[in-house]
Design a protein around this motif. Structure first.
Motif, PDB file in Angstrom:
ATOM      1  N   LYS A   3       0.829  -1.209   0.000  1.00  0.00           N
ATOM      2  CA  LYS A   3       0.000   0.000   0.000  1.00  0.00           C
ATOM      3  C   LYS A   3       0.859   1.253   0.000  1.00  0.00           C
ATOM      4  O   LYS A   3       0.500   2.270  -0.595  1.00  0.00           O
ATOM      5  N   THR A  22       0.719  -6.778  -9.938  1.00  0.00           N
ATOM      6  CA  THR A  22       0.122  -7.156  -8.658  1.00  0.00           C
ATOM      7  C   THR A  22      -1.191  -6.419  -8.457  1.00  0.00           C
ATOM      8  O   THR A  22      -2.168  -6.990  -7.944  1.00  0.00           O
ATOM      9  N   CYS A  24      -3.288  -5.455 -10.750  1.00  0.00           N
ATOM     10  CA  CYS A  24      -4.312  -6.037 -11.615  1.00  0.00           C
ATOM     11  C   CYS A  24      -4.867  -7.342 -11.054  1.00  0.00           C
ATOM     12  O   CYS A  24      -6.031  -7.688 -11.298  1.00  0.00           O
ATOM     13  N   ARG A  25      -4.080  -8.072 -10.286  1.00  0.00           N
ATOM     14  CA  ARG A  25      -4.521  -9.361  -9.748  1.00  0.00           C
ATOM     15  C   ARG A  25      -5.134  -9.259  -8.348  1.00  0.00           C
ATOM     16  O   ARG A  25      -6.012 -10.060  -8.027  1.00  0.00           O
ATOM     17  N   ASP A  26      -4.728  -8.320  -7.533  1.00  0.00           N
ATOM     18  CA  ASP A  26      -5.150  -8.260  -6.122  1.00  0.00           C
ATOM     19  C   ASP A  26      -6.342  -7.307  -5.961  1.00  0.00           C
ATOM     20  O   ASP A  26      -6.252  -6.116  -6.266  1.00  0.00           O
ATOM     21  N   GLU A  27      -7.468  -7.841  -5.473  1.00  0.00           N
ATOM     22  CA  GLU A  27      -8.681  -7.028  -5.313  1.00  0.00           C
ATOM     23  C   GLU A  27      -8.540  -6.030  -4.161  1.00  0.00           C
ATOM     24  O   GLU A  27      -9.059  -4.920  -4.229  1.00  0.00           O
ATOM     25  N   GLU A  28      -7.843  -6.401  -3.095  1.00  0.00           N
ATOM     26  CA  GLU A  28      -7.635  -5.491  -1.960  1.00  0.00           C
ATOM     27  C   GLU A  28      -6.827  -4.269  -2.382  1.00  0.00           C
ATOM     28  O   GLU A  28      -7.140  -3.144  -1.986  1.00  0.00           O
ATOM     29  N   GLN A  30      -6.776  -3.055  -5.376  1.00  0.00           N
ATOM     30  CA  GLN A  30      -7.642  -2.269  -6.255  1.00  0.00           C
ATOM     31  C   GLN A  30      -8.573  -1.369  -5.434  1.00  0.00           C
ATOM     32  O   GLN A  30      -8.811  -0.215  -5.797  1.00  0.00           O
ATOM     33  N   GLN A  31      -9.081  -1.894  -4.323  1.00  0.00           N
ATOM     34  CA  GLN A  31      -9.928  -1.071  -3.465  1.00  0.00           C
ATOM     35  C   GLN A  31      -9.115   0.066  -2.837  1.00  0.00           C
ATOM     36  O   GLN A  31      -9.592   1.201  -2.724  1.00  0.00           O
ATOM     37  N   TRP A  33      -6.533   1.393  -4.227  1.00  0.00           N
ATOM     38  CA  TRP A  33      -6.292   2.302  -5.356  1.00  0.00           C
ATOM     39  C   TRP A  33      -7.475   3.263  -5.506  1.00  0.00           C
ATOM     40  O   TRP A  33      -7.289   4.470  -5.684  1.00  0.00           O
ATOM     41  N   ASN A  34      -8.675   2.735  -5.414  1.00  0.00           N
ATOM     42  CA  ASN A  34      -9.874   3.577  -5.528  1.00  0.00           C
ATOM     43  C   ASN A  34      -9.949   4.589  -4.376  1.00  0.00           C
ATOM     44  O   ASN A  34     -10.277   5.758  -4.581  1.00  0.00           O
TER      45      ASN A  34
END
Length: 189
Positions: A3, A22, A24-28, A30-31, A33-34
């Motif tokens: 992070k 990483t 693109c693959r990790d949903e946590e 991505q959240q 990032w948002n």
């Protein structure tokens, strides 16, 4: 750790392709990032509409659904039931404080007077509180204006007057001599 790298990448301080893979693959991530983009948008004031259009409706529904606390209401009868002793205590409090202070002063005055009196009724103090006479029992004047023992005689005053007059004459002679020299120097220039 990822992070922190993501935050640095968002700020343009960190460039790495491995982090993008990483992300693109990790949903946590991505959240995160948002959320970081949302924080950046708010901090930079890049948008005027931060919340969705249905936000006010949702908030109004939540406020309506919240239970309303009831405030305790005091009946006027409860105020009238205060006993006579409590009301009297409120009025007598200042008077009792004044009475206590006066009695302490009275005891102090009579205590000092009885301490200073001897058996004959004459006021005698063993140790005076303030010694006003010096040990030699001579009274000396303290003022600068009071005459002292060293009062100048008439002859001394005349002598002093002559010295002052001589000093003034010497000053006038020097002033005249120097003014002539200064005016002569100014004329040559």
């Amino acid at each position: 750790m990822q992070k922190e790298l993501l935050s640095a990448y968002l700020d343009g301080e960190y460039q790495n392709d491995h982090l993008l893979d990483t992300l693109c693959r990790d949903e946590e991530l991505q959240q995160a990032w948002n959320r970081y983009h949302l924080v950046r948008t708010v901090v930079r004031r890049e948008t005027t509409v931060l919340l969705g259009t249905d936000f006010t409706a949702k908030m109004a529904d939540l406020i309506d659904a919240e239970p309303t606390p009831q405030a305790a209401q005091y009946a006027p009868l409860a105020l009238q039931r205060v006993s006579f002793v409590h009301r009297l205590k409120g009025w007598l409090n200042p008077f009792t404080q004044i009475a206590v202070a006066a009695s302490v002063c009275l005891v102090a005055v009579f205590g000092v007077q009885s301490y200073l009196q001897s058996d004959n009724g004459v006021v005698v103090a063993d140790n005076p509180v303030l010694q006003t006479l010096p040990f030699t029992d001579n009274i000396q004047q303290v003022s600068y204006n009071a005459p002292s023992r060293d009062v100048p005689t008439q002859a001394q005053l005349e002598q002093q007057s002559k010295r002052i007059n001589m000093m003034l004459q010497n000053y006038e002679l020097q002033r005249r001599a120097n003014s002539q020299q200064l005016s002569a120097a100014a004329d040559h220039e």
